[in-house]
Design a protein around this motif. Structure first.
Motif, PDB file in Angstrom:
ATOM      1  N   LYS A 214      27.460  30.661 114.019  1.00  0.00           N
ATOM      2  CA  LYS A 214      26.800  29.927 115.109  1.00  0.00           C
ATOM      3  C   LYS A 214      26.447  28.529 114.632  1.00  0.00           C
ATOM      4  CE  LYS A 214      23.399  31.362 117.558  1.00  0.00           C
ATOM      5  NZ  LYS A 214      22.744  31.869 118.751  1.00  0.00           N
ATOM      6  N   THR A 215      26.615  27.542 115.506  1.00  0.00           N
ATOM      7  CA  THR A 215      26.043  26.243 115.186  1.00  0.00           C
ATOM      8  C   THR A 215      24.658  26.281 115.824  1.00  0.00           C
ATOM      9  OG1 THR A 215      26.913  25.198 117.168  1.00  0.00           O
ATOM     10  CG2 THR A 215      28.298  25.110 115.228  1.00  0.00           C
ATOM     11  N   TYR A 216      23.636  26.102 115.023  1.00  0.00           N
ATOM     12  CA  TYR A 216      22.268  26.227 115.530  1.00  0.00           C
ATOM     13  C   TYR A 216      21.937  25.063 116.458  1.00  0.00           C
ATOM     14  CZ  TYR A 216      17.258  26.180 115.856  1.00  0.00           C
ATOM     15  OH  TYR A 216      15.975  26.142 116.356  1.00  0.00           O
ATOM     16  N   MET A 217      21.338  25.385 117.587  1.00  0.00           N
ATOM     17  CA  MET A 217      20.939  24.312 118.502  1.00  0.00           C
ATOM     18  C   MET A 217      19.626  24.680 119.178  1.00  0.00           C
ATOM     19  SD  MET A 217      23.539  22.379 121.071  1.00  0.00           S
ATOM     20  CE  MET A 217      24.703  21.955 119.775  1.00  0.00           C
ATOM     21  N   THR A 218      18.730  23.716 119.309  1.00  0.00           N
ATOM     22  CA  THR A 218      17.449  23.996 119.961  1.00  0.00           C
ATOM     23  C   THR A 218      17.641  24.105 121.467  1.00  0.00           C
ATOM     24  OG1 THR A 218      16.972  21.646 120.106  1.00  0.00           O
ATOM     25  CG2 THR A 218      16.106  22.781 118.178  1.00  0.00           C
ATOM     26  N   ASP A 219      16.550  24.459 122.146  1.00  0.00           N
ATOM     27  CA  ASP A 219      16.614  24.711 123.578  1.00  0.00           C
ATOM     28  C   ASP A 219      16.915  23.444 124.379  1.00  0.00           C
ATOM     29  OD1 ASP A 219      16.399  26.302 125.856  1.00  0.00           O
ATOM     30  OD2 ASP A 219      14.363  25.551 126.196  1.00  0.00           O
TER      31      ASP A 219
ATOM     32  N   GLU B 146      26.166  28.182 126.366  1.00  0.00           N
ATOM     33  CA  GLU B 146      26.994  29.353 126.672  1.00  0.00           C
ATOM     34  C   GLU B 146      28.029  29.629 125.578  1.00  0.00           C
ATOM     35  OE1 GLU B 146      28.482  28.365 130.561  1.00  0.00           O
ATOM     36  OE2 GLU B 146      26.449  28.357 131.392  1.00  0.00           O
ATOM     37  N   ASN B 147      28.295  28.630 124.744  1.00  0.00           N
ATOM     38  CA  ASN B 147      29.280  28.784 123.659  1.00  0.00           C
ATOM     39  C   ASN B 147      28.650  28.320 122.348  1.00  0.00           C
ATOM     40  OD1 ASN B 147      32.024  29.223 125.277  1.00  0.00           O
ATOM     41  ND2 ASN B 147      30.862  27.625 126.328  1.00  0.00           N
ATOM     42  N   PRO B 148      27.686  29.095 121.822  1.00  0.00           N
ATOM     43  CA  PRO B 148      26.896  28.615 120.683  1.00  0.00           C
ATOM     44  C   PRO B 148      27.701  28.356 119.408  1.00  0.00           C
ATOM     45  CG  PRO B 148      26.319  30.885 121.226  1.00  0.00           C
ATOM     46  CD  PRO B 148      27.209  30.406 122.322  1.00  0.00           C
ATOM     47  N   SER B 149      28.915  28.902 119.325  1.00  0.00           N
ATOM     48  CA  SER B 149      29.684  28.652 118.097  1.00  0.00           C
ATOM     49  C   SER B 149      30.601  27.429 118.229  1.00  0.00           C
ATOM     50  CB  SER B 149      30.512  29.886 117.744  1.00  0.00           C
ATOM     51  OG  SER B 149      31.412  30.159 118.790  1.00  0.00           O
ATOM     52  N   ALA B 150      30.609  26.786 119.412  1.00  0.00           N
ATOM     53  CA  ALA B 150      31.550  25.673 119.643  1.00  0.00           C
ATOM     54  C   ALA B 150      31.259  24.477 118.743  1.00  0.00           C
ATOM     55  CB  ALA B 150      31.500  25.241 121.108  1.00  0.00           C
ATOM     56  N   GLY B 151      32.329  23.866 118.242  1.00  0.00           N
ATOM     57  CA  GLY B 151      32.193  22.624 117.484  1.00  0.00           C
ATOM     58  C   GLY B 151      32.307  21.429 118.416  1.00  0.00           C
ATOM     59  N   VAL B 152      33.148  21.591 119.447  1.00  0.00           N
ATOM     60  CA  VAL B 152      33.351  20.525 120.444  1.00  0.00           C
ATOM     61  C   VAL B 152      33.428  21.183 121.812  1.00  0.00           C
ATOM     62  CG1 VAL B 152      34.942  18.712 121.290  1.00  0.00           C
ATOM     63  CG2 VAL B 152      34.657  19.058 118.823  1.00  0.00           C
TER      64      VAL B 152
END
Length: 234
Positions: free
Chosen positions: A2-7, A113-119
């Motif tokens: 997962k690429t971590y991302m806040t809300d 919706e795609n937490p692992s996306a790089g782009v």
């Protein structure tokens, strides 16, 4: 992974600019009028000699900007990345614009919706000098695959792409200045080796075609295949 991302991730829009004073105000306004509230707009100008600086001055309250000589597109974007603090990064040229006020919020939603996306990228409409739509561009990129990208059968529209900062940092955190003419292609290839690149069927940007365009330069087309080969050899 997962690429971590806040809300409510901050989105950093980086605009490399050089003598696009005729169009840059449209770019600034298209970012300013986004309905997503967490956006910083960083304009890295290569010491323009046209009306650009007056326009940057006019909008100094809603943009961060510098104007100094640089070594081209990749160098300018790298300066912008270094000054930015967003979890999502977008590169929007000084003659392109966001298609609608919800372009950025659609991209942020797609990352959720795609937490692992790089782009994440969408489609882009094509506009002329006067901002008239020449091609609406809907679903034009729905055939995306990483293999097609590698074979140069597919071009990711930079104007409608959004990059996860953690993915960018995982591949070194910057664009390669040695392949300046296709530094964006190089970036997609490097990120796509390690992270999913996700297409969403939304027109997110307007890509402007005009006579001053680097892609309208025949020398660019001649240089391009060799640069793409350089990237693939890497």
């Amino acid at each position: 992974g997962k690429t971590y991302m806040t809300d409510k991730p901050l989105v950093s829009v980086i605009t490399p600019s050089y003598n696009q004073g005729e169009f840059i105000e449209d770019t600034i306004l298209s970012v300013k009028y986004q309905n997503y509230p967490y956006v910083e707009h960083i304009i890295v100008d290569g010491a323009s000699t046209d009306s650009t600086l007056q326009i940057l001055q006019k909008y100094k309250n809603c943009i961060k900007w510098i104007s100094e000589p640089d070594k081209g597109f990749a160098d300018a974007v790298n300066k912008g990345i270094r000054t930015s603090s967003g979890e999502i990064i977008a590169i929007q040229n000084a003659d392109d614009t966001y298609h609608s006020p919800d372009s950025i919020s659609k991209a942020v939603q797609a990352f959720k919706e795609n937490p692992s996306a790089g782009v994440i990228f969408g489609d882009s409409a094509t506009i002329d000098e006067n901002g008239r739509i020449i091609n609406p561009g809907e679903r034009a990129h729905r055939g995306y695959s990483y293999a097609a990208l590698l074979c140069s059968e597919f071009i990711i529209p930079q104007a409608s792409a959004f990059i996860s900062r953690s993915a960018l940092e995982a591949i070194g955190g910057s664009l390669d200045t040695n392949v300046d003419w296709c530094a964006d292609f190089d970036l997609w290839v490097r990120i796509g080796l390690r992270f999913p690149i996700v297409y969403i069927p939304e027109v997110l940007a307007d890509y402007r075609v005009h006579s001053e365009h680097r892609n309208a330069d025949p020398a660019y087309a001649k240089r391009n295949p060799t640069h793409r080969r350089l990237v693939l050899n890497k």
